[in-house]
Write a protein that holds these residues in place. Structure first.
Motif, mmCIF file in Angstrom:
data_model
loop_
_atom_site.group_PDB
_atom_site.id
_atom_site.type_symbol
_atom_site.label_atom_id
_atom_site.label_comp_id
_atom_site.label_asym_id
_atom_site.label_seq_id
_atom_site.Cartn_x
_atom_site.Cartn_y
_atom_site.Cartn_z
ATOM 1 N N ASN A 271 0.842 -1.199 0.000
ATOM 2 C CA ASN A 271 0.000 0.000 0.000
ATOM 3 C C ASN A 271 0.880 1.254 0.000
ATOM 4 O OD1 ASN A 271 -2.699 -0.964 -0.058
ATOM 5 N ND2 ASN A 271 -2.489 -1.619 2.070
ATOM 6 N N PRO A 272 0.464 2.295 -0.744
ATOM 7 C CA PRO A 272 1.311 3.490 -0.874
ATOM 8 C C PRO A 272 1.381 4.300 0.416
ATOM 9 C CG PRO A 272 -0.803 3.838 -1.948
ATOM 10 C CD PRO A 272 -0.766 2.397 -1.559
ATOM 11 N N ILE A 273 2.599 4.666 0.804
ATOM 12 C CA ILE A 273 2.791 5.533 1.972
ATOM 13 C C ILE A 273 3.205 6.942 1.543
ATOM 14 C CG2 ILE A 273 3.279 3.668 3.584
ATOM 15 C CD1 ILE A 273 6.256 4.221 3.171
ATOM 16 N N MET A 274 3.601 7.081 0.256
ATOM 17 C CA MET A 274 3.904 8.413 -0.274
ATOM 18 C C MET A 274 3.606 8.449 -1.767
ATOM 19 S SD MET A 274 7.361 10.787 -0.224
ATOM 20 C CE MET A 274 7.185 11.200 1.504
ATOM 21 N N LEU A 275 3.023 9.544 -2.211
ATOM 22 C CA LEU A 275 2.702 9.773 -3.618
ATOM 23 C C LEU A 275 3.251 11.139 -4.017
ATOM 24 C CD1 LEU A 275 -0.723 9.272 -5.397
ATOM 25 C CD2 LEU A 275 0.410 11.482 -5.479
ATOM 26 N N VAL A 276 3.962 11.171 -5.161
ATOM 27 C CA VAL A 276 4.552 12.413 -5.652
ATOM 28 C C VAL A 276 4.204 12.576 -7.130
ATOM 29 C CG1 VAL A 276 6.681 13.720 -6.006
ATOM 30 C CG2 VAL A 276 6.466 12.207 -4.022
ATOM 31 N N ILE A 277 3.731 13.755 -7.519
ATOM 32 C CA ILE A 277 3.393 14.049 -8.910
ATOM 33 C C ILE A 277 4.464 14.953 -9.516
ATOM 34 C CG2 ILE A 277 1.725 15.138 -10.469
ATOM 35 C CD1 ILE A 277 -0.469 14.402 -8.549
ATOM 36 N N ASN A 278 4.963 14.549 -10.679
ATOM 37 C CA ASN A 278 5.939 15.362 -11.436
ATOM 38 C C ASN A 278 7.089 15.847 -10.557
ATOM 39 O OD1 ASN A 278 4.396 14.976 -13.721
ATOM 40 N ND2 ASN A 278 3.410 16.981 -13.631
ATOM 41 N N ASN A 279 7.730 14.877 -9.874
ATOM 42 C CA ASN A 279 8.912 15.170 -9.038
ATOM 43 C C ASN A 279 8.646 16.232 -7.974
ATOM 44 O OD1 ASN A 279 10.773 13.348 -10.286
ATOM 45 N ND2 ASN A 279 10.896 14.749 -12.032
ATOM 46 N N GLY A 280 7.428 16.256 -7.470
ATOM 47 C CA GLY A 280 7.115 17.178 -6.374
ATOM 48 C C GLY A 280 6.712 18.558 -6.808
ATOM 49 N N GLU A 281 6.305 18.697 -8.054
ATOM 50 C CA GLU A 281 5.889 20.008 -8.567
ATOM 51 C C GLU A 281 4.773 20.617 -7.726
ATOM 52 O OE1 GLU A 281 4.056 21.893 -12.741
ATOM 53 O OE2 GLU A 281 4.574 19.761 -12.603
ATOM 54 N N TYR A 282 3.882 19.756 -7.200
ATOM 55 C CA TYR A 282 2.754 20.240 -6.404
ATOM 56 C C TYR A 282 2.891 19.892 -4.927
ATOM 57 C CZ TYR A 282 0.811 20.259 -11.117
ATOM 58 O OH TYR A 282 0.609 20.461 -12.451
ATOM 59 N N GLY A 283 3.997 19.260 -4.553
ATOM 60 C CA GLY A 283 4.130 18.780 -3.194
ATOM 61 C C GLY A 283 4.029 17.267 -3.167
ATOM 62 N N TYR A 284 3.428 16.718 -2.126
ATOM 63 C CA TYR A 284 3.335 15.266 -2.014
ATOM 64 C C TYR A 284 2.225 14.900 -1.025
ATOM 65 C CZ TYR A 284 6.159 16.276 2.133
ATOM 66 O OH TYR A 284 6.619 16.793 3.317
ATOM 67 N N GLU A 285 1.866 13.603 -1.036
ATOM 68 C CA GLU A 285 0.845 13.084 -0.119
ATOM 69 C C GLU A 285 1.412 11.870 0.601
ATOM 70 O OE1 GLU A 285 -3.875 11.737 -0.096
ATOM 71 O OE2 GLU A 285 -2.724 11.654 -1.960
#
Length: 255
Positions: free
Chosen positions: A149-163
């Motif tokens: 299960n995902p513990i971290m999600l990053v879009i476009n190398n952190g362009e928007y931050g992370y979850e």
């Protein structure tokens, strides 16, 4: 004001594109049917009600032998084709790609390709999205816990931050937190249900293990001889009164 605007864009990115940890957990769920008999196709009509009008849509799902969607088509209330997608799997169960086409008013047809990548344990580690011209416009990367299960999600190398996510498997829940590029908390959610196949002690279920009452809705069902529901009506609870909120009808074609 500018700061609030950028927060809005960030949340928009995670929610409108549906690329958040919730969607990552459920990206490869089977279709919601009983597995007693093989199913070729399901046609589902959905009607949403409000105080003044209603909205209708129709979806057609084609399933493989393990009840995963291999093709989907969506129609509006006038029966116009709005989108279609074809999904490919490895071993009929591990999603590899989604090839989609959407009809956008004025603009026309928009095509996209989504590719999924895994580690040696078949845990999802990367999603790549390509546009009409085969150009990459979004890359989502994941870090996973020991069961995938995902513990971290990053879009476009952190362009928007992370979850980030923290799981409580004993209570069948997890919590998420979204951070901006300065590692500042933007929004968090707690006690999200993890596995919907596990009944919640707070709610009521019928003999088919389908939810009939939670803290917001009441559901009524009709079933076919194989135990799959063919009609589901959802009522919103308001001051102890049942208000029809949505209606779902399914025509199931068995093998």
């Amino acid at each position: 004001m500018q700061y609030i605007f950028f927060i809005f864009l960030y949340i928009l990115s995670f929610n409108v594109k549906a690329q958040n940890i919730y969607s990552a957990i459920h990206y490869n769920d089977k279709f919601d049917v009983r597995s007693s008999k093989g199913i070729k196709k399901i046609e589902e009509i959905t009607i949403f009600y409000n105080s003044n009008s209603s909205e209708k849509k129709r979806d057609i799902y084609h399933l493989n032998q393990y009840f995963y969607i291999i093709k989907q088509e969506g129609f509006d209330s006038e029966n116009n084709l709005k989108y279609r997608s074809t999904i490919k799997y490895k071993n009929d169960s591990i999603k590899l790609s989604i090839n989609s086409e959407k009809n956008i008013p004025i603009y026309g047809n928009e095509r996209s390709l989504v590719l999924y990548e895994y580690d040696i344990k078949n845990y999802l580690v990367k999603i790549t999205k390509k546009d009409n011209y085969n150009k990459i416009f979004e890359i989502i990367t994941f870090e996973n816990d020991s069961i995938g299960n995902p513990i971290m999600l990053v879009i476009n190398n952190g362009e928007y931050g992370y979850e980030k996510a923290i799981y409580n498997y004993k209570s069948n829940t997890y919590s998420t937190a979204v951070f901006n590029t300065n590692n500042e908390l933007i929004v968090s959610n707690k006690d999200i249900k993890l596995d919907f196949n596990i009944p919640d002690e707070r709610y009521t279920y019928n003999e088919q293990n389908d939810l009939v009452k939670d803290n917001k809705y009441i559901f009524e069902y009709k079933y076919d001889k194989y135990g799959n529901w063919t009609k589901k009506v959802r009522y919103k609870l308001l001051n102890d009164k049942k208000i029809r909120d949505a209606e779902f009808s399914r025509k199931i074609t068995y093998l």
